[in-house]
Structures are given as C-alpha cells and as structure tokens.
Design a protein around this motif. Structure first.
Motif, PDB file in Angstrom:
ATOM      1  N   VAL A  49      -2.999   2.874  -3.947  1.00  0.00           N
ATOM      2  CA  VAL A  49      -2.917   4.147  -3.233  1.00  0.00           C
ATOM      3  C   VAL A  49      -4.118   4.383  -2.328  1.00  0.00           C
ATOM      4  O   VAL A  49      -5.257   4.103  -2.714  1.00  0.00           O
ATOM      5  CB  VAL A  49      -2.817   5.327  -4.245  1.00  0.00           C
ATOM      6  N   LEU A  50      -3.851   4.872  -1.108  1.00  0.00           N
ATOM      7  CA  LEU A  50      -4.898   5.440  -0.260  1.00  0.00           C
ATOM      8  C   LEU A  50      -4.554   6.910  -0.090  1.00  0.00           C
ATOM      9  O   LEU A  50      -3.404   7.245   0.188  1.00  0.00           O
ATOM     10  CB  LEU A  50      -4.922   4.791   1.125  1.00  0.00           C
ATOM     11  N   LEU A  51      -5.540   7.775  -0.245  1.00  0.00           N
ATOM     12  CA  LEU A  51      -5.291   9.206  -0.131  1.00  0.00           C
ATOM     13  C   LEU A  51      -5.691   9.688   1.261  1.00  0.00           C
ATOM     14  O   LEU A  51      -6.814   9.452   1.713  1.00  0.00           O
ATOM     15  CB  LEU A  51      -6.091   9.957  -1.198  1.00  0.00           C
ATOM     16  N   VAL A  52      -4.746  10.341   1.939  1.00  0.00           N
ATOM     17  CA  VAL A  52      -5.017  10.898   3.266  1.00  0.00           C
ATOM     18  C   VAL A  52      -5.020  12.415   3.175  1.00  0.00           C
ATOM     19  O   VAL A  52      -4.029  13.026   2.785  1.00  0.00           O
ATOM     20  CB  VAL A  52      -3.966  10.419   4.290  1.00  0.00           C
ATOM     21  N   LEU A  53      -6.153  13.019   3.491  1.00  0.00           N
ATOM     22  CA  LEU A  53      -6.260  14.479   3.536  1.00  0.00           C
ATOM     23  C   LEU A  53      -5.971  14.888   4.970  1.00  0.00           C
ATOM     24  O   LEU A  53      -6.835  14.786   5.839  1.00  0.00           O
ATOM     25  CB  LEU A  53      -7.667  14.923   3.123  1.00  0.00           C
ATOM     26  N   ASN A  54      -4.731  15.325   5.193  1.00  0.00           N
ATOM     27  CA  ASN A  54      -4.289  15.627   6.557  1.00  0.00           C
ATOM     28  C   ASN A  54      -4.386  17.134   6.831  1.00  0.00           C
ATOM     29  O   ASN A  54      -4.696  17.919   5.940  1.00  0.00           O
ATOM     30  CB  ASN A  54      -2.842  15.127   6.726  1.00  0.00           C
ATOM     31  N   ILE A  55      -4.097  17.503   8.050  1.00  0.00           N
ATOM     32  CA  ILE A  55      -4.160  18.911   8.508  1.00  0.00           C
ATOM     33  C   ILE A  55      -5.565  19.468   8.249  1.00  0.00           C
ATOM     34  O   ILE A  55      -5.743  20.622   7.878  1.00  0.00           O
ATOM     35  CB  ILE A  55      -3.053  19.781   7.854  1.00  0.00           C
ATOM     36  N   PHE A  70       0.840  -1.198   0.000  1.00  0.00           N
ATOM     37  CA  PHE A  70       0.000   0.000   0.000  1.00  0.00           C
ATOM     38  C   PHE A  70       0.869   1.239   0.000  1.00  0.00           C
ATOM     39  O   PHE A  70       1.936   1.239   0.618  1.00  0.00           O
ATOM     40  CB  PHE A  70      -0.896   0.059   1.248  1.00  0.00           C
ATOM     41  N   VAL A  71       0.378   2.282  -0.659  1.00  0.00           N
ATOM     42  CA  VAL A  71       1.037   3.579  -0.614  1.00  0.00           C
ATOM     43  C   VAL A  71       0.034   4.564  -0.025  1.00  0.00           C
ATOM     44  O   VAL A  71      -1.064   4.735  -0.561  1.00  0.00           O
ATOM     45  CB  VAL A  71       1.465   4.039  -2.022  1.00  0.00           C
ATOM     46  N   ILE A  72       0.402   5.155   1.106  1.00  0.00           N
ATOM     47  CA  ILE A  72      -0.448   6.191   1.688  1.00  0.00           C
ATOM     48  C   ILE A  72       0.068   7.531   1.187  1.00  0.00           C
ATOM     49  O   ILE A  72       1.188   7.938   1.515  1.00  0.00           O
ATOM     50  CB  ILE A  72      -0.407   6.149   3.233  1.00  0.00           C
ATOM     51  N   HIS A  73      -0.738   8.185   0.346  1.00  0.00           N
ATOM     52  CA  HIS A  73      -0.334   9.519  -0.132  1.00  0.00           C
ATOM     53  C   HIS A  73      -0.932  10.564   0.797  1.00  0.00           C
ATOM     54  O   HIS A  73      -2.161  10.708   0.866  1.00  0.00           O
ATOM     55  CB  HIS A  73      -0.803   9.746  -1.574  1.00  0.00           C
ATOM     56  N   VAL A  74      -0.071  11.272   1.522  1.00  0.00           N
ATOM     57  CA  VAL A  74      -0.533  12.284   2.471  1.00  0.00           C
ATOM     58  C   VAL A  74      -0.515  13.650   1.797  1.00  0.00           C
ATOM     59  O   VAL A  74       0.488  14.047   1.193  1.00  0.00           O
ATOM     60  CB  VAL A  74       0.359  12.317   3.740  1.00  0.00           C
ATOM     61  N   ILE A  75      -1.648  14.329   1.920  1.00  0.00           N
ATOM     62  CA  ILE A  75      -1.841  15.646   1.311  1.00  0.00           C
ATOM     63  C   ILE A  75      -2.207  16.637   2.407  1.00  0.00           C
ATOM     64  O   ILE A  75      -2.846  16.265   3.392  1.00  0.00           O
ATOM     65  CB  ILE A  75      -2.980  15.536   0.259  1.00  0.00           C
ATOM     66  N   ASP A  76      -1.796  17.878   2.243  1.00  0.00           N
ATOM     67  CA  ASP A  76      -2.263  18.959   3.123  1.00  0.00           C
ATOM     68  C   ASP A  76      -3.649  19.375   2.628  1.00  0.00           C
ATOM     69  O   ASP A  76      -3.781  19.854   1.499  1.00  0.00           O
ATOM     70  CB  ASP A  76      -1.256  20.121   3.038  1.00  0.00           C
ATOM     71  N   GLY A  77      -4.654  19.170   3.469  1.00  0.00           N
ATOM     72  CA  GLY A  77      -6.032  19.460   3.082  1.00  0.00           C
ATOM     73  C   GLY A  77      -6.254  20.891   2.609  1.00  0.00           C
ATOM     74  O   GLY A  77      -7.237  21.173   1.909  1.00  0.00           O
ATOM     75  N   LYS A  78      -5.344  21.783   2.962  1.00  0.00           N
ATOM     76  CA  LYS A  78      -5.478  23.184   2.519  1.00  0.00           C
ATOM     77  C   LYS A  78      -5.046  23.367   1.067  1.00  0.00           C
ATOM     78  O   LYS A  78      -5.350  24.379   0.462  1.00  0.00           O
ATOM     79  CB  LYS A  78      -4.610  24.116   3.396  1.00  0.00           C
ATOM     80  N   ASN A  79      -4.278  22.395   0.565  1.00  0.00           N
ATOM     81  CA  ASN A  79      -3.711  22.533  -0.786  1.00  0.00           C
ATOM     82  C   ASN A  79      -4.045  21.334  -1.659  1.00  0.00           C
ATOM     83  O   ASN A  79      -3.197  20.829  -2.396  1.00  0.00           O
ATOM     84  CB  ASN A  79      -2.185  22.672  -0.697  1.00  0.00           C
TER      85      ASN A  79
END
Ligand SMILES: Nc1nc2c(ncn2[C@@H]2O[C@H](COP(=O)(O)OP(=O)(O)OP(=O)(O)O)[C@@H](O)[C@H]2O)c(=O)[nH]1
Ligand SMILES: [Mg+2]
Length: 164
Positions: free
Chosen positions: A109-115, A82-91
């Motif tokens: 891929v799993l997409l993580v909308l962080n922050i 698995f690949v966890i792609h972490v993104i800044d939820g503001k961008n």
C-alpha cells in the motif's frame, strides 16, 4: 504487465488521480457479471509500464454494496503489485481504518493524502513522516486536480519497485 489499483472511499479523487496518471490507452468496461464500470489505463513510471485500475469507491474490505464487492474482487483476483489508497486529507482519521485493513491483507500500500488544498484551508496539518513511521508505508500529499504531488508519488512507486 505490472498492476496498480487505486482504491478508497467514494469522492476522494481516485478518478482524477487515475486520469493524471494514465493519459493514454484508457478503456472503460463493466466488471464481468455486474453493472459497475471499471476504468483501466497504462502509465510509465521510471521506464516500467503499469496497468492502472480505477476501482469503485469502497468504505471497507467487507463489502456491502456491489461497488465494494467489485473493488474487493479486483484486489483479490488481480493481485495488484501496488495499491494506492486515496484519502481525503480533511478526513484522515475516519479513512485510515481502510488503510489498516489493506495493510493487514498483505497488500503493498501507498497512502495518498489528496485534496490537501482544501485541508490546508481548513487548517489541517498532517505530519507525513510520522504517519510513514507509524504505518510503515509511503505517504504522499497531493492536490490531484492541480497535478501537485504526482511526481513525488511516482518517485515513491519506483523506489518501492526497486526494493522488491
Ligand atoms: N479541491 C480539490 N478537489 C479535488 C481534488 N481531487 C479531486 N477533487 C474533486 O473531488 C471530486 C471527486 O473526484 P473523483 O475523482 O470523481 O472521486 P472518486 O474517488 O473517483 O469518486 P468515486 O468514483 O465516486 O468513488 C471531483 O469534483 C474532483 O474535482 C483535489 O486534490 N483538490
Ligand atoms: Mg471515480
């Protein structure tokens, strides 16, 4: 052991997420032949043990910096389950192109909308169900620093696992 790689732009919270997932057995070492540090740890999700790899920040799968080259090599050589792609939820919009590159590279891929705490303060709202439909991958909102969304992420990983 199965492997999970955490990837994404610099400063989006990859290492915070790594630390939340892996409380034990963490090792830090230079990637062979480089001065780039890579952390590895273990986590147990629904009784399945995974090695978790915290990769250096990357903007694109086409590397410019040494950090990006290492991140790319981890994805290619270590073939994570698995690949966890972490993104800044503001961008979100600026960061989604890497998600598409990862998906096109046939990674799981799993997409993580962080922050999401800061994103919500700025009035950002994201329709995760729509994103999931458009991208055809699991999407989870998190506030890694507060442990919010982590159980949800684990559930999505084990649900994904069972479908393999
Ligand atoms: N408000 C808020 N801050 C966060 C969240 N997750 C991470 N941060 C903060 O964001 C900063 C960067 O976090 P890191 O985990 O170091 O980011 P990274 O993606 O590992 O960065 P690189 O290793 O440089 O690529 C830190 O100051 C964290 O405390 C979150 O969900 N909410
Ligand atoms: Mg980091």
């Amino acid at each position: 052991m199965k492997k999970i790689a955490i990837v994404g732009n610099p400063n989006v919270g990859k290492s915070v997420l790594f630390n939340v997932l892996t409380k034990r057995y963490v090792t830090v070492s230079n990637y062979p032949g480089t001065t780039v540090e890579v952390s590895r740890g273990e986590t147990l999700i629904d009784n399945v043990k995974y090695e978790v790899i915290d990769t250096p920040g990357m903007y694109s799968l086409l590397p410019i910096t040494e950090e990006e080259a290492v991140a790319r090599r981890i994805l290619i050589n270590e073939k994570p389950d698995f690949v966890i792609h972490v993104i800044d939820g503001k961008n979100l919009e600026r960061m989604l192109s890497l998600t598409l590159q990862l998906v096109e590279a046939s990674l799981r891929v799993l997409l993580v909308l962080n922050i999401m705490d800061e994103a919500e303060k700025e009035g950002v709202t994201i329709d995760t169900h729509l994103l999931e439909k458009e991208l055809n991958i699991p999407v989870v909102k998190t506030v890694s620093t507060a442990g919010i969304g982590i159980e949800d992420l684990k559930k999505r990983i084990s649900a994904h696992e069972r479908r393999l």
